[in-house]
Write a protein that holds these residues in place. Structure first.
Motif, PDB file in Angstrom:
ATOM      1  N   CYS A 124       0.808  -1.227   0.000  1.00 20.33           N
ATOM      2  CA  CYS A 124       0.000   0.000   0.000  1.00 20.33           C
ATOM      3  C   CYS A 124       0.838   1.273   0.000  1.00 20.33           C
ATOM      4  N   GLY A 125       2.160   1.149  -0.074  1.00 17.64           N
ATOM      5  CA  GLY A 125       3.014   2.320  -0.215  1.00 17.64           C
ATOM      6  C   GLY A 125       3.153   3.171   1.023  1.00 17.64           C
ATOM      7  N   VAL A 126       3.096   2.551   2.221  1.00 16.31           N
ATOM      8  CA  VAL A 126       3.288   3.298   3.462  1.00 16.31           C
ATOM      9  C   VAL A 126       4.493   2.728   4.203  1.00 16.31           C
ATOM     10  N   PHE A 127       4.843   3.370   5.309  1.00 13.84           N
ATOM     11  CA  PHE A 127       5.973   2.924   6.115  1.00 13.84           C
ATOM     12  C   PHE A 127       5.465   2.037   7.240  1.00 13.84           C
TER      13      PHE A 127
ATOM     14  N   SER B 174       6.057  -0.873 -12.993  1.00 13.39           N
ATOM     15  CA  SER B 174       5.634  -0.312 -14.280  1.00 13.39           C
ATOM     16  C   SER B 174       4.119  -0.239 -14.409  1.00 13.39           C
ATOM     17  N   ASP B 175       3.394  -1.038 -13.617  1.00 12.71           N
ATOM     18  CA  ASP B 175       1.933  -0.957 -13.649  1.00 12.71           C
ATOM     19  C   ASP B 175       1.368  -0.162 -12.475  1.00 12.71           C
ATOM     20  N   GLY B 176       2.219   0.666 -11.846  1.00  9.58           N
ATOM     21  CA  GLY B 176       1.741   1.628 -10.860  1.00  9.58           C
ATOM     22  C   GLY B 176       1.503   1.099  -9.466  1.00  9.58           C
ATOM     23  N   LEU B 177       2.096  -0.036  -9.121  1.00 11.28           N
ATOM     24  CA  LEU B 177       1.913  -0.614  -7.792  1.00 11.28           C
ATOM     25  C   LEU B 177       3.133  -0.341  -6.917  1.00 11.28           C
ATOM     26  N   PRO B 178       2.914  -0.035  -5.632  1.00 10.59           N
ATOM     27  CA  PRO B 178       4.039   0.276  -4.745  1.00 10.59           C
ATOM     28  C   PRO B 178       4.988  -0.910  -4.567  1.00 10.59           C
ATOM     29  N   ILE B 179       6.256  -0.575  -4.358  1.00  6.59           N
ATOM     30  CA  ILE B 179       7.290  -1.560  -4.038  1.00  6.59           C
ATOM     31  C   ILE B 179       7.947  -1.130  -2.731  1.00  6.59           C
TER      32      ILE B 179
END
Length: 454
Positions: free
Chosen positions: A183-186, A425-430
């Motif tokens: 989800c792109g959070v810490f 590349s498909d816009g998902l968080p890493i």
């Protein structure tokens, strides 16, 4: 609430009366309502939160000096909350209202935090996606057709969409760090025992830690200054922190920090874009004065060890009884039912392997201060469709193949943080996982802070 970039700014604004606690609660409630389609919450306690905000506004003596005074937060629904429904993600506990807060919630409330509600979690945290029989699966805010991860998926989504700046998580195999990465959070899982778990868990006691999910590292440091502390009721509780986590972040990271990195630990299939994120993180740390080497500890299959310890433990806790079977999902039932039976001697042998793993990690972290690995082997996948191909290799579509890194550090009790590093590349968080030696929680936060500039 997004006009406040840190918890500290939010608390200071409430103290100056630039904004009221009630106004922050109202903003949080609006965001929760607007993003309800993501199923982040199982319970929202709007009336109670508004009342608490009003009390704080009207009585400056309440929680005076509290590090979270007036801050709306979310609580994972595995953490008990006095007077607020706590379901543990289970239909059996749909009407359960505890008489007492757990230690995590008690500390947060004592610091002035306002609980907005209970976040979505799978039943008893027993699955790597956030789904249960109480409501629809928790959806990824970057692509609702995909999973938010688990088991703290609701907390990760609540933070990601800006409903709250801080949510609680608990973690026995990656349940804080995995949804944080998706989800792109810490997310921060502290060393075992730094944050007390009371009531103590009835399963996986040596592996479970509670910790914060936030948007920034500095917010996590504030949360850890509230949460950390010894509690004799938790047999795993320790007194390791010797300084404020906030103070640790106020000091620049010293040059010469010894960093090892590996994009697969020499064991696991990993998607190429995730590997690239680890490589870029290593390059970034080297540019900041760290001494960086491609290296990893020599390990036997850690997932075989983890599952061999986890399944008997889950069974003894009663998770494989018929009443629980009715609401667990097929993948969890399969794991509980088909795991190879073990003799007492075999089970004891696994614990000896666990001690060997501990020694291996202690030796490795004599040579390095930090290890950087992927948080997950892939990005978020479509609900219920675990990847069967990772990094071009065919894999079994089970949780142990796409999240094989985090359980290792639950078994060793080491602190680790998932740091968002960008997007696929498909816009998902890493996310990448920054791991320290047992007790080196402040250093992990310092390194993460360098990578994720607030």
């Amino acid at each position: 609430m997004k006009e406040f970039s840190t918890l500290k700014q939010m608390v200071e604004a409430v103290a100056r009366r630039d904004v009221s606690a009630r106004e922050l609660v109202m903003a949080s409630l609006r965001c929760i309502e607007e993003t309800d389609h993501l199923n982040a919450f199982l319970t929202v306690c709007a009336e109670r939160a508004l009342e608490e905000g009003t009390r704080l506004d009207n009585d400056p003596s309440l929680c005076v000096g509290g590090l979270l005074r007036g801050v709306p937060i979310a609580v994972k629904d595995l953490h008990e909350t006095q007077g607020v429904r706590t379901t543990f993600g289970s239909v059996r506990f749909a009407e359960n209202v505890p008489a007492h807060d757990c230690a995590v919630v008690a500390r947060l409330r004592a610091a002035g935090a306002i609980v907005m509600g209970k976040t979505n979690t799978p039943a008893f945290g027993l699955i790597s996606e956030t789904k249960n029989r109480l409501r629809e699966p928790c959806a990824n805010p970057f692509d609702p057709s995909r999973t938010a991860g688990g088991s703290s998926g609701g907390s990760a989504v609540a933070v990601a969409v800006g409903a709250v700046p801080l949510a609680t998580g608990s973690d026995a195999a990656g349940s804080i760090n995995v949804p944080s990465a998706f989800c792109g959070v810490f997310g921060f899982k502290p060393s075992l025992g730094v944050v007390a778990n009371v009531p103590a868990s009835t399963s996986l006691l040596p592996f479970i830690s509670s910790g914060p999910l936030t948007r920034t590292v500095s917010d996590a440091a504030v949360a850890m200054d509230v949460l950390a502390g010894y509690d004799p009721r938790d047999p795993m509780s320790r007194t390791w922190p010797t300084q404020s986590f906030r103070d640790a972040l106020s000091v620049p990271l010293q040059s010469g920090v010894r960093v090892a990195f590996s994009n697969d630990l020499g064991l696991f299939a990993v998607d190429d874009e995730v590997k690239s994120a680890v490589e870029c993180t290593a390059t970034s740390l080297e540019a900041r004065g760290c001494v960086v080497h491609r290296d990893h500890p020599t390990l036997d299959d850690p997932m075989d060890l983890y599952v061999g310890l986890y399944v008997p433990d889950a069974r003894q806790a009663g998770f494989d009884n018929p009443a629980t079977w009715e609401e667990l999902f097929p993948e969890t039932l399969e794991e509980l039912r088909i795991a190879t039976p073990q003799s007492a001697q075999d089970y004891a042998r696994r614990w000896n392997q666990w001690w060997t793993l501990q020694a291996t990690m202690r030796e490795f972290f004599q040579r390095y201060d930090v290890l950087v690995v992927p948080t997950t082997a892939s990005t978020a996948f479509v609900h219920g469709v675990m990847p069967s191909v990772i990094g071009g290799a065919s894999v079994k579509p089970v949780w142990t193949t796409w999240m094989p890194f985090t359980p290792i550090f639950n078994m060793t009790g080491q602190p680790c943080a998932s740091v968002p590093t960008g997007f696929s590349s498909d816009g998902l968080p890493i996310g990448v996982l920054v791991v320290g030696a047992v007790g080196a929680d402040a250093l992990v936060l310092q390194v993460a802070h360098e990578l994720l500039v607030d």
